[in-house]
Design an enzyme around this catalytic site. Structure first.
Site, mmCIF file in Angstrom:
data_model
loop_
_atom_site.group_PDB
_atom_site.id
_atom_site.type_symbol
_atom_site.label_atom_id
_atom_site.label_comp_id
_atom_site.label_asym_id
_atom_site.label_seq_id
_atom_site.Cartn_x
_atom_site.Cartn_y
_atom_site.Cartn_z
ATOM 1 N N MET A 70 48.204 39.443 42.920
ATOM 2 C CA MET A 70 47.928 40.309 44.065
ATOM 3 C C MET A 70 48.809 41.550 44.096
ATOM 4 O O MET A 70 48.330 42.661 44.335
ATOM 5 C CB MET A 70 48.095 39.530 45.371
ATOM 6 C CG MET A 70 47.757 40.345 46.605
ATOM 7 S SD MET A 70 47.948 39.440 48.152
ATOM 8 C CE MET A 70 46.606 38.257 48.022
ATOM 9 N N ARG A 79 15.747 52.010 47.035
ATOM 10 C CA ARG A 79 16.935 51.730 47.834
ATOM 11 C C ARG A 79 16.720 52.404 49.175
ATOM 12 O O ARG A 79 16.074 51.841 50.054
ATOM 13 C CB ARG A 79 18.174 52.253 47.071
ATOM 14 C CG ARG A 79 19.490 51.660 47.478
ATOM 15 C CD ARG A 79 20.605 52.090 46.551
ATOM 16 N NE ARG A 79 20.743 53.554 46.439
ATOM 17 C CZ ARG A 79 21.726 54.164 45.787
ATOM 18 N NH1 ARG A 79 22.631 53.442 45.146
ATOM 19 N NH2 ARG A 79 21.806 55.464 45.738
ATOM 20 N N TYR A 100 50.221 33.188 36.731
ATOM 21 C CA TYR A 100 49.406 32.105 37.266
ATOM 22 C C TYR A 100 48.551 31.472 36.175
ATOM 23 O O TYR A 100 48.004 32.158 35.305
ATOM 24 C CB TYR A 100 48.489 32.625 38.372
ATOM 25 C CG TYR A 100 49.190 32.881 39.674
ATOM 26 C CD1 TYR A 100 49.763 31.827 40.396
ATOM 27 C CD2 TYR A 100 49.279 34.161 40.192
ATOM 28 C CE1 TYR A 100 50.405 32.061 41.603
ATOM 29 C CE2 TYR A 100 49.913 34.411 41.394
ATOM 30 C CZ TYR A 100 50.478 33.354 42.100
ATOM 31 O OH TYR A 100 51.111 33.584 43.293
ATOM 32 N N LYS A 158 32.073 60.990 49.183
ATOM 33 C CA LYS A 158 31.982 59.679 49.815
ATOM 34 C C LYS A 158 33.091 58.763 49.296
ATOM 35 O O LYS A 158 33.717 59.040 48.270
ATOM 36 C CB LYS A 158 30.605 59.065 49.567
ATOM 37 C CG LYS A 158 30.253 58.856 48.111
ATOM 38 C CD LYS A 158 28.837 58.327 47.953
ATOM 39 C CE LYS A 158 28.521 58.087 46.474
ATOM 40 N NZ LYS A 158 27.184 57.491 46.291
#
Length: 363
Positions: free
Chosen positions: A304, A133, A256, A37
């Site tokens: 990013m 779940r 940043y 998966k």
């Protein structure tokens, strides 16, 4: 052919994946499936699946129908491909996928379709024993045990459950789930094969053995025994070239928010990888890369598309040199995850598609 000098290379060792699968199967004492998966935990479901299939794996699990259809295209008609989240009857078309039935409604829908055309529907039945779940809850299990005729129209290949705390070997829920599963499976589907252990469950001992284990993370080198030495081979190496190296004086800041202030004159190496590539922002100021086997500290914030490292102690590090962001001693996915309070699964499944993927070994 266009090349990108700043593109990172994600190397996946398919031989290590296969060796991990063989080790897990031997430890379990029965066949193991391959859980593919999330695009094979971010590493490529098709190449990983082909390598496992060539090694003898004949059962695969994915999460979504679309993943199953893509894997069927990659592997051909032979292996069983099971969709954990299930799907509506007939939704797979001619792909030959098997749904996991996660509710009494799923059972009714597929059984009704099988009875209607006289073609029993292949499926797995999921019994919830403590995860809360997916899977039939206790009330649904009791209803099905009281009226097993509701299974007519199904060709059940396995009854399964999923361990919630297998990575905590002493957690009492493990034993409760084993007991609940044994009792419910015997009441609902006696004689049907069972699928129980996940990666960590394989290491819990014989009480958690079944006809088919479902390892996922351990195939890809994640430690299934947290707190103990990792018994699995490492699979992944991520290397990213340095775009630029500059010198800044003491007192200047990096990145940043001016989150890093140079305590001395510092050489700053910038690489083309950031949180858009799955190099998690939470690693800001907490992680490292490797260069020639030595640690290069991460400084400033992960942004990013770019991340910065302190190359002061590496005068030979120049633009074009490669830093190893994932892989090597002390820098495995589990090590990286520990630095930002997550798990190795998230590190792997976050790896972006701007990296060139390179596969070694396999077929």
């Amino acid at each position: 052919m266009v090349t990108d000098a700043g593109q990172g290379v994600l190397t996946v060792d398919l031989d290590a994946v296969v060796a991990n699968w063989r080790d897990l199967s031997a430890r379990h004492g029965a066949p193991c499936a391959g859980v593919l998966k999330a695009d094979g935990y971010g590493l490529g479901a098709a190449p990983v699946g082909r390598a496992l299939h060539a090694a003898g794996c004949r059962t695969f699990f994915v999460a979504h129908l679309i993943e199953g259809m893509a894997l069927r295209d990659a592997l051909g008609a032979g292996p069983a491909i099971i969709v954990l989240n299930g799907f509506a009857p007939g939704a797979d078309g001619q792909a030959g996928l098997w749904p996991v039935l996660n509710s009494l409604g799923d059972v009714e829908a597929h059984a009704t379709a099988g009875r209607a055309d006289g073609l029993p529907r292949p499926a797995l039945l999921h019994l919830d024993t403590g995860m809360s779940r997916l899977g039939l809850d206790a009330g649904e299990q009791a209803a099905l045990a009281a009226d097993r005729a509701r299974l007519a129209g199904l060709d059940l290949h396995f009854v399964m459950t999923h361990l919630a705390c297998a990575d905590y070997p002493t957690h009492p829920l493990n034993a409760r789930q084993a007991q609940r599963f044994a009792a419910a499976a015997a009441a609902i589907a006696p004689g049907v094969k069972r699928s129980f252990a996940n990666s960590s469950g394989i290491f819990l001992g014989p009480d958690y053995a079944s006809d088919l284990a479902r390892p996922g993370c351990a195939l890809y080198g994640i430690n299934p025994t947290p707190g103990a030495a990792n018994p699995m081979r490492q699979v992944v190496v991520l290397e990213v070239p340095v775009l630029q190296v500059r010198e800044i004086p003491a007192g200047d800041t990096v990145g940043y928010g001016a989150g890093y202030t140079a305590p001395r004159n510092v050489r700053v190496a910038t690489v083309a990888a950031g949180y858009a590539d799955g190099y998690l922002r939470g690693l800001s100021g907490r992680s490292l890369a490797l260069f020639q086997g030595r640690a290069v500290p991460l400084i400033g914030r992960v942004s990013m598309d770019l991340t910065t490292f302190d190359a002061t102690d590496f005068p030979e590090l120049r633009p074009g040199c490669r830093l190893m962001l994932v892989g090597g001693p002390g820098n495995t996915p589990d090590d990286i995850a520990a630095r930002c309070d997550t798990i190795g699964y998230e590190v792997l499944t976050s790896l972006g598609h701007r990296y060139q993927r390179r596969y070694i070994g396999g077929v």
